[in-house]
Design a protein around this motif. Sequence first.
Motif, PDB file in Angstrom:
ATOM      1  N   LEU A   1       0.767  -1.111  -0.079  1.00  0.00           N
ATOM      2  CA  LEU A   1      -0.137   0.072   0.034  1.00  0.00           C
ATOM      3  C   LEU A   1       0.599   1.321   0.107  1.00  0.00           C
ATOM      4  CD1 LEU A   1      -2.715   1.576   0.677  1.00  0.00           C
ATOM      5  CD2 LEU A   1      -2.331   1.248   2.793  1.00  0.00           C
TER       6      LEU A   1
ATOM      7  N   THR B   1      -3.909  -5.280   5.111  1.00  0.00           N
ATOM      8  CA  THR B   1      -3.298  -4.184   5.702  1.00  0.00           C
ATOM      9  C   THR B   1      -3.418  -4.182   7.181  1.00  0.00           C
ATOM     10  OG1 THR B   1      -4.878  -2.550   5.342  1.00  0.00           O
ATOM     11  CG2 THR B   1      -3.073  -2.998   3.522  1.00  0.00           C
TER      12      THR B   1
ATOM     13  N   SER C   1      -1.970   1.250  -5.396  1.00  0.00           N
ATOM     14  CA  SER C   1      -1.253  -0.016  -5.230  1.00  0.00           C
ATOM     15  C   SER C   1       0.198   0.193  -5.556  1.00  0.00           C
ATOM     16  CB  SER C   1      -2.115  -1.135  -6.109  1.00  0.00           C
ATOM     17  OG  SER C   1      -3.324  -1.175  -5.752  1.00  0.00           O
TER      18      SER C   1
END
Length: 297
Positions: free
Chosen positions: A141, A226, A166
């Motif tokens: 990320l 994440t 991305s």
Amino acid sequence: MKLVTIQTNNQDHLGVKTERGILDITAAALAGKGGSLPQSIHELIEGGAAARQAVESFVSEAEAGSAEWLDAASVVYGPCVTRPQKIICVGLNYRKHAEETNAKIPEYPILFNKFNNALTGHGHDVELPVTSKEVDYEAELAIVIGRRTKHVTEEQALDYVFGYCSANDLSARDLQLRTNQWMLGKVSDGFAPIGPELVTADEVPDPNNLQIRCEVNGVQRQNSNTSDMIFNCKEIISYLSRHLTLEPGDIILTGTPEGVVLGYPPEKRVYLQPGDVVTVEIEKLGRITNRMVAENV
């Protein structure tokens, strides 16, 4: 908004991706449409609320048949942020990744950097350097800073984010681990594909709850969330801002989850080869795909 860089006639144009296609904001600005439209992603970021409002208004009012509308499938994408002052990266920032590489959980963020030569866009080939035989993929990320940031608290840190995208932190492991400094293994040309879209922060309410995946030749290699970060996004931004000023357009790569080649036992490690196609996908942020090719020397 979903913002893209369109490469046309050796120039980078700012575009907005919608369900109707991609609207070329730079072309519209050059044609004198839409008033004071920004002509690049950096003008948009640095222009703040006024620049963003101008783009949003133009997109909502743009006629369907205008020449500035492009077919998304025909666009040549550049990196969604083209001229960051800094590209800062965090290493060993997912618990399961640290565990798979038998690394100690870090007490502070492990930091290294990349440079603008490493940036590339969706659909571009990436040359595997002749100096390395161990190039690895790393789905990540990326955070893009929206305002000058210094000594920001964790509670306020996400207010300084313009958007997210991305990224693939390609890494030449044999060069990275040659010394205690990782830089050499991280800075090859094209080793930081980002995009295709830069998604504005209002569309990503919680960057630490996003599915993140990587495929090589259609085979899933990484599949995580994440939420497994050791240092989350607001902690990273706050920590960095205590040591240096973050500027609009700066990029922060936040680490990769488990599943990289380096995490396999030595006898099972198969590093990237010419012809391999790598796709990184993050929930809400889209998929970026790049083919690996032999370096032309």
